[in-house]
Motif scaffolding. Structure first.
Motif, PDB file in Angstrom:
ATOM      1  N   GLN A 467     -61.102 -99.993 -14.918  1.00 40.54           N
ATOM      2  CA  GLN A 467     -60.294 -98.771 -13.943  1.00 40.54           C
ATOM      3  C   GLN A 467     -61.679 -96.986 -14.907  1.00 40.54           C
ATOM      4  OE1 GLN A 467     -55.959 -99.481 -15.959  1.00 40.54           O
ATOM      5  NE2 GLN A 467     -55.882 -98.499 -13.914  1.00 40.54           N
ATOM      6  N   PRO A 468     -61.313 -96.632 -14.339  1.00 43.24           N
ATOM      7  CA  PRO A 468     -62.117 -94.684 -14.339  1.00 43.24           C
ATOM      8  C   PRO A 468     -61.656 -94.105 -15.806  1.00 43.24           C
ATOM      9  CG  PRO A 468     -61.695 -94.485 -12.553  1.00 43.24           C
ATOM     10  CD  PRO A 468     -61.160 -95.869 -12.484  1.00 43.24           C
ATOM     11  N   ALA A 469     -61.798 -94.918 -16.652  1.00 38.28           N
ATOM     12  CA  ALA A 469     -60.713 -93.648 -17.904  1.00 38.28           C
ATOM     13  C   ALA A 469     -61.004 -92.392 -17.631  1.00 38.28           C
ATOM     14  CB  ALA A 469     -60.523 -94.427 -19.293  1.00 38.28           C
ATOM     15  N   ILE A 470     -62.579 -92.548 -18.742  1.00 39.71           N
ATOM     16  CA  ILE A 470     -63.323 -90.792 -18.686  1.00 39.71           C
ATOM     17  C   ILE A 470     -63.170 -90.367 -17.423  1.00 39.71           C
ATOM     18  CG2 ILE A 470     -65.311 -90.095 -19.331  1.00 39.71           C
ATOM     19  CD1 ILE A 470     -65.544 -92.340 -21.673  1.00 39.71           C
ATOM     20  N   ALA A 471     -63.788 -90.838 -16.328  1.00 37.73           N
ATOM     21  CA  ALA A 471     -63.742 -89.759 -15.021  1.00 37.73           C
ATOM     22  C   ALA A 471     -62.369 -89.235 -14.945  1.00 37.73           C
ATOM     23  CB  ALA A 471     -64.012 -90.734 -13.541  1.00 37.73           C
ATOM     24  N   VAL A 478     -66.336 -84.385 -17.652  1.00 39.47           N
ATOM     25  CA  VAL A 478     -67.037 -85.122 -17.639  1.00 39.47           C
ATOM     26  C   VAL A 478     -68.842 -84.338 -17.580  1.00 39.47           C
ATOM     27  CG1 VAL A 478     -68.349 -86.644 -16.102  1.00 39.47           C
ATOM     28  CG2 VAL A 478     -65.997 -86.974 -16.972  1.00 39.47           C
ATOM     29  N   ALA A 479     -69.110 -83.434 -17.012  1.00 39.28           N
ATOM     30  CA  ALA A 479     -69.973 -82.565 -17.248  1.00 39.28           C
ATOM     31  C   ALA A 479     -70.339 -82.033 -19.253  1.00 39.28           C
ATOM     32  CB  ALA A 479     -70.199 -81.440 -16.117  1.00 39.28           C
ATOM     33  N   SER A 509     -71.175 -89.195  -8.678  1.00 40.12           N
ATOM     34  CA  SER A 509     -69.875 -89.866  -8.086  1.00 40.12           C
ATOM     35  C   SER A 509     -68.932 -89.669  -8.162  1.00 40.12           C
ATOM     36  CB  SER A 509     -70.607 -91.462  -9.342  1.00 40.12           C
ATOM     37  OG  SER A 509     -69.641 -91.629  -9.735  1.00 40.12           O
ATOM     38  N   LEU A 510     -68.849 -88.713  -8.928  1.00 35.58           N
ATOM     39  CA  LEU A 510     -66.990 -87.937  -8.789  1.00 35.58           C
ATOM     40  C   LEU A 510     -67.065 -87.060  -7.710  1.00 35.58           C
ATOM     41  CD1 LEU A 510     -67.478 -86.969 -12.272  1.00 35.58           C
ATOM     42  CD2 LEU A 510     -66.484 -88.815 -11.459  1.00 35.58           C
TER      43      LEU A 510
END
Length: 510
Positions: A467-471, A478-479, A509-510
C-alpha cells in the motif's frame, strides 16, 4: 531441525509471493554478508551473534508476526548511539544491507528484519530520562510502551504513545494514536526531539530549532532518513489514574455497537476529547464465532464512564474489565490475548465517517472471512478509528508533519481509518489468502469511492506491504521528503541498504 524447516518454509513462501507479485523488495549490489558480519564482529566482538547462535535465534524470532521471521546473517546488538554510528559507517563503506528493529510490531516482511543482512535490534538502547519541569521524557528506541507507562505513572504523567504494552516506538515516525489522541493529536506531533544517526555516521538532534526540515520529515517519513536512537516525547499531566478496560459484546449486539461506533466518531470524540475508544470486530474461523471487543477509556480518575459514553455499557455485553487503574495496567489489559509469532497481515484505508458505509464494510468483511474458515488459525479483525478535527488541530498547533491532512483543519468532517487484519497459523497459507485479502480490501475502497466517501490517506503504521502509504501524503509532501533526503542521505543509503518497510516513492510515479 525445526528451525531449519521454518527457514526453508519462509524461503519457499517468499519465493512464491515474489513470483505472484505479493512481495517485491528492492535489492542492491552489496558486499557478501558474511564479510560484513566478520567486519562487524572485529569492531564489536561482544555485540555480534552469527547465524545459528542462541542470541541470533531469539532475536530472529522475537516478532509479533511470523512474516518478520527471516534469515539474517548475523545480529548486532548496539548499546549506545556511538556504536550505532560506527556500525552505520561500516555498513555504508562496505555496502552492507541491514535492518533496524524497535519493538518488532510490523507485519510487513523485512520491515524490521532481513534475509542475508545484518539484523540490528535497538533493545539495549533502553534508557529513560524524565524531565518533570520541561514536561518531557527522553526514551531509547528499544523501549516498549509498557516501559514508558511504568516510568511515568508514578509521576502522574503520561505520553502520547501506543496503547498496547508490547508495541515499540516505531510509531513516532509513522503517525501514532494514543489514549489522548482526541485532545493531543498524533504521536509524531508530540515528539520534541529525534536523536538520529545519519548515513555518514554523524549524530544530529532534529527538532523545531535544529534541523527542522529533518524533524518534519521524520514525522511520517519512517526509516528513510537515518537510525533514530532516542526520542524526546512531550508528556501531559494525569489525575493519577484512568478509567478504562475492554467491553466484550456478543454477535447479537453488533448492530448497536456499530451505532455506537458512528456516535463515537462524530459526537463523543468531538464533544469530549478525554474520551477514547478503539472499536473492534473479531471473527474466529476455528469456532465460527463473531464478537466485538472494544477498549473503552476515559482519561480521568473517575469510577464510571461519563454520560456521553454510557452507550458502550447500555449496549448488552458479555464481559467488561472497566475499572480505575494506572496507564501501564491498561496497556497490559489491552494487550492480553494477542499472540506473538503467528502470521499477521494488515491493510488500511481512510474514509469520511458514514454510518451506512461502516455497517456495509463490516458486513462484507464478515461474509468474506467466513469463506476462509478452512485456513488453520484464521482470525479476522476489523477496527474503525476516528481522526477528528480536534485531533488534527492539536497536531498541527504543535508544528508540521508530512501526513498531508492539514486541509482538514477547517473541515468539520471526521475521518475514519478502516483497518483489516488477518491472523493465520501457517506461512504456507499466505500465497492463497493474502492476494484475495488485498483484492477484498480494494473492493471496499472502490465501494467508498462510489459513494464519494474515500479519502487518500493511508496510515503507515497499519499499512500493507504494497500500500503506497507515503505516496498518500500527496505530491507536495513527497517532493519535500525527497528534498530532505537529498540533504541528509544523498546516496540513498536508507533506500538501498535498508530495503524493508515503507520506502520513499519515486516522485515521477505520482
Amino acid at each position: 531441525m525445526a528451525r531449519c524447516r521454518t527457514l526453508l518454509q519462509l524461503s519457499a513462501v517468499t519465493a512464491a509471493l515474489w513470483g505472484s507479485g505479493v512481495l517485491q523488495l528492492s535489492m542492491v549490489t552489496a558486499a557478501p554478508t558474511p564479510e560484513c558480519c566478520s567486519l562487524l564482529a572485529q569492531a564489536f566482538p561482544d555485540d555480534v551473534s552469527p547465524r545459528g547462535t542462541d542470541v541470533w535465534t531469539f532475536e530472529n524470532e522475537d516478532f509479533w508476526s511470523a512474516t518478520e521471521i527471516r534469515n539474517p546473517s548475523c545480529v548486532f546488538l548496539p548499546d549506545s548511539t556511538e556504536k550505532v554510528a560506527q556500525a552505520v559507517r561500516l555498513f555504508v563503506a562496505n555496502e552492507c544491507r541491514f535492518s533496524i528493529k524497535g519493538g518488532g510490531h510490523s507485519a510487513i516482511p523485512q520491515a524490521a528484519n532481513i534475509d542475508d543482512g545484518v539484523l540490528m535490534p535497538m533493545k539495549l538502547l533502553s534508557s529513560i530520562e524524565i524531565d518533570l519541569e520541561a514536561g518531557s521524557i527522553r526514551a531509547g528506541m528499544g523501549l516498549l510502551m509498557k516501559d514508558i507507562y511504568e516510568a511515568l505513572d508514578p509521576h502522574n504523567r503520561t505520553a502520547m504513545i501506543g496503547r498496547y504494552e508490547k508495541v515499540g516506538l516505531g510509531l513516532t515516525v509513522g503517525a501514532g494514536i494514543s489514549y489522548f489522541f482526541n485532545r493531543e493529536g498524533f504521536a509524531v506531533d508530540n515528539v520534541l526531539n529525534y536523536e538520529v544517526v545519519l548515513a555518514d555516521g554523524s549524530v544530529v538532534n532534529a527538532n523545531q530549532s535544529s534541523h527542522p526540515d529533518l524533524f518534519r520529515a521524520l514525522k511520517g517519513g519512517n526509516n528513510n532518513f537515518g537510525v533514530i536512537t532516542h526520542v524526546t516525547l512531550r508528556t501531559v499531566e494525569t489525575e493519577g489514574a484512568v478509567y478504562g478496560g475492554v467491553v466484550y459484546y456478543p454477535e447479537s449486539s453488533l448492530p448497536q455497537v456499530t451505532d455506537q461506533i458512528y456516535d463515537y466518531h462524530t459526537r463523543q470524540a468531538v464533544e469530549d476529547t478525554l474520551t477514547h475508544v478503539l472499536p473492534q470486530y473479531g471473527y474466529n474461523g476455528t469456532s465460527n464465532e463473531t464478537i466485538s471487543f472494544c477498549p473503552v477509556i476515559y482519561n480521568r480518575a473517575v469510577d464510571e464512564l461519563p454520560e456521553i459514553m454510557r452507550g458502550w455499557i447500555d449496549t448488552p455485553y458479555t464481559k467488561s474489565t472497566l475499572k480505575k487503574r494506572l496507564y501501564a495496567d491498561l496497556a497490559f489489559e489491552l494487550h492480553d490475548g494477542f499472540p506473538d509469532r503467528q502470521v499477521q497481515e494488515q491493510r488500511v484505508f481512510t474514509v469520511y465517517a458514514d454510518a451506512d458505509l461502516y455497517r456495509d464494510v463490516w458486513a462484507a468483511y464478515h461474509t468474506w472471512l467466513q469463506q476462509w474458515r478452512h485456513i488453520p488459525g484464521l482470525y479476522g479483525l476489523h477496527v474503525v478509528m476516528p481522526i477528528t478535527q480536534n485531533s488534527l488541530v492539536a497536531s498541527y498547533s504543535k508544528g508540521s508533519n508530512v501526513l498531508g491532512l492539514e486541509d482538514h483543519l477547517t473541515n468539520n468532517r471526521t475521518l475514519g481509518v478502516l483497518y483489516f487484519g488477518l491472523t493465520l497459523d501457517n506461512m504456507d497459507d499466505t500465497a492463497e489468502i493474502l492476494p484475495a485479502h488485498a483484492e477484498f480490501v480494494q473492493s471496499m475502497i472502490d465501494l467508498a469511492k462510489s459513494r464519494d466517501l474515500w479519502h487518500p490517506y493511508i496510515m503507515l503504521t497499519y499499512s500493507g506491504w504494497d500500500q503506497p502509504a507515503i505516496a498518500s501524503y500527496g505530491p507536495e509532501n513527497v517532493a519535500f521528503l525527497h528534498e530532505v533526503q537529498a540533504v541528509y542521505d544523498p546516496t540513498h543509503v536508507f533506500q538501498r541498504l535498508v530495503p524493508g518497510g515503507q520506502k520513499l516513492p519515486d516522485p515521477d510515479s505520482l
